[in-house]
Design an enzyme around this catalytic site. Structure first.
Site, PDB file in Angstrom:
ATOM      1  N   LYS A  84      62.126  47.382  76.120  1.00 10.22           N
ATOM      2  CA  LYS A  84      61.574  47.189  74.834  1.00 10.22           C
ATOM      3  C   LYS A  84      60.957  48.447  74.245  1.00 10.22           C
ATOM      4  O   LYS A  84      60.128  49.178  74.884  1.00 10.22           O
ATOM      5  CB  LYS A  84      60.038  46.248  75.134  1.00 10.22           C
ATOM      6  CG  LYS A  84      60.041  45.291  74.232  1.00 10.22           C
ATOM      7  CD  LYS A  84      58.770  44.149  74.761  1.00 10.22           C
ATOM      8  CE  LYS A  84      58.146  43.240  73.512  1.00 10.22           C
ATOM      9  NZ  LYS A  84      57.320  42.622  74.019  1.00 10.22           N
TER      10      LYS A  84
HETATM   11  C1  E4P Z   1      56.215  39.608  72.392  1.00 10.00           C
HETATM   12  O1  E4P Z   1      57.375  40.564  72.774  1.00 10.00           O
HETATM   13  C2  E4P Z   1      55.063  40.330  71.841  1.00 10.00           C
HETATM   14  O2  E4P Z   1      54.565  41.452  72.364  1.00 10.00           O
HETATM   15  C3  E4P Z   1      54.188  39.263  71.557  1.00 10.00           C
HETATM   16  O3  E4P Z   1      54.541  37.966  71.010  1.00 10.00           O
HETATM   17  C4  E4P Z   1      52.754  39.678  70.776  1.00 10.00           C
HETATM   18  O4  E4P Z   1      52.126  38.722  70.690  1.00 10.00           O
HETATM   19  P1  E4P Z   1      50.424  38.605  70.035  1.00 10.00           P
HETATM   20  O5  E4P Z   1      50.638  38.978  68.600  1.00 10.00           O
HETATM   21  O6  E4P Z   1      49.942  37.314  70.103  1.00 10.00           O
HETATM   22  O7  E4P Z   1      49.794  39.606  70.826  1.00 10.00           O
END
Ligand code: E4P
Length: 218
Positions: A84
């Site tokens: 990622k």
């Molecule tokens: C997933 O890949 C993201 O990091 C995650 O959904 C972020 O979510 P949040 O905005 O609730 O922290």
């Protein structure tokens, strides 16, 4: 729609996988910090629980060279690791070059259709638009999912739309309606998808009526 669970908590991943709900996992540095676990150890463990299913592990570096070095280390942890990277110019360049080396990449922190277009052009396997964080600013996260769907379909991009920052059960169904390929969902929200007050009420009545028959099935 594929369901990924958005957590680094191994017990929650096991529980949801046993029900049969999971197609993959996403983690991020905040979720790893919350787990209190060693990052590489926890990624390896998750990959073993879900062999063959994509497990996103995020780089910590913000420069191209650092992301490439970390991305290769993370990809070597297991066959099903997806690296990622953040949606910056350095992140896009890392996406392009990691993808060229056969490594799957999830481009994260996407907040606009143009950003999603760039990620697709750089060969991203997944683009992660953050619905909840846009909604927090009184913007329309779901509209972004729909816009990306149209753009990707217009040009035949194969990058999968991974709806992220999901905060509610409604977000999941709306993302499905808007054409997201995947939703990554916090464990508590994923479990709530099964709930309905009328299901509970109906089941209570069936249990009561069945008891009154005095019968048993086994
Ligand atoms: C997933 O890949 C993201 O990091 C995650 O959904 C972020 O979510 P949040 O905005 O609730 O922290």
């Amino acid at each position: 729609m594929k369901f990924f669970v958005d957590t680094a908590e191994v017990s929650e991943i096991r529980e949801l996988h046993e029900i049969g709900l999971l197609d993959g996992v996403t983690t991020n540095p905040s979720l790893v910090a919350k787990s209190g676990r060693d990052f590489k150890e926890v990624v390896k463990e998750i990959c073993e629980i879900l062999p063959g299913m994509p497990v996103s592990a995020e780089v910590a570096a913000t420069d191209y060279d650092g992301m490439m070095a970390e991305g290769k280390v993370l990809a070597a942890l297991a066959d099903n690791v997806v690296v990622k990277v953040p949606l910056t110019l350095d992140g896009l360049k890392a996406c392009k070059h990691l993808t060229d080396q056969g490594i799957k990449v999830n481009v994260t922190l996407c907040f606009s259709a143009n950003q999603a277009l760039l990620a697709a052009k750089c060969g991203a396997t997944y683009i992660s638009p953050f619905i909840g964080r846009l909604d927090d600013l009184n913007l329309d996260g779901m509209e972004l999912i729909g816009d990306i769907r149209v753009i990707y379909d217009n040009y035949g991009f194969e990058t999968e739309i991974l709806a992220a920052s999901i905060r509610s059960a409604n977000h999941v169904s709306q993302a499905a309606l808007a054409g997201a390929d995947v939703s990554t969902i916090p464990p508590a929200v994923l479990k709530k998808l099964a709930s309905h007050a009328l299901t509970d009420k109906g089941l209570d009545a069936f249990v009561k009526d069945w008891k009154a028959t005095g019968q048993s099935i086994v």
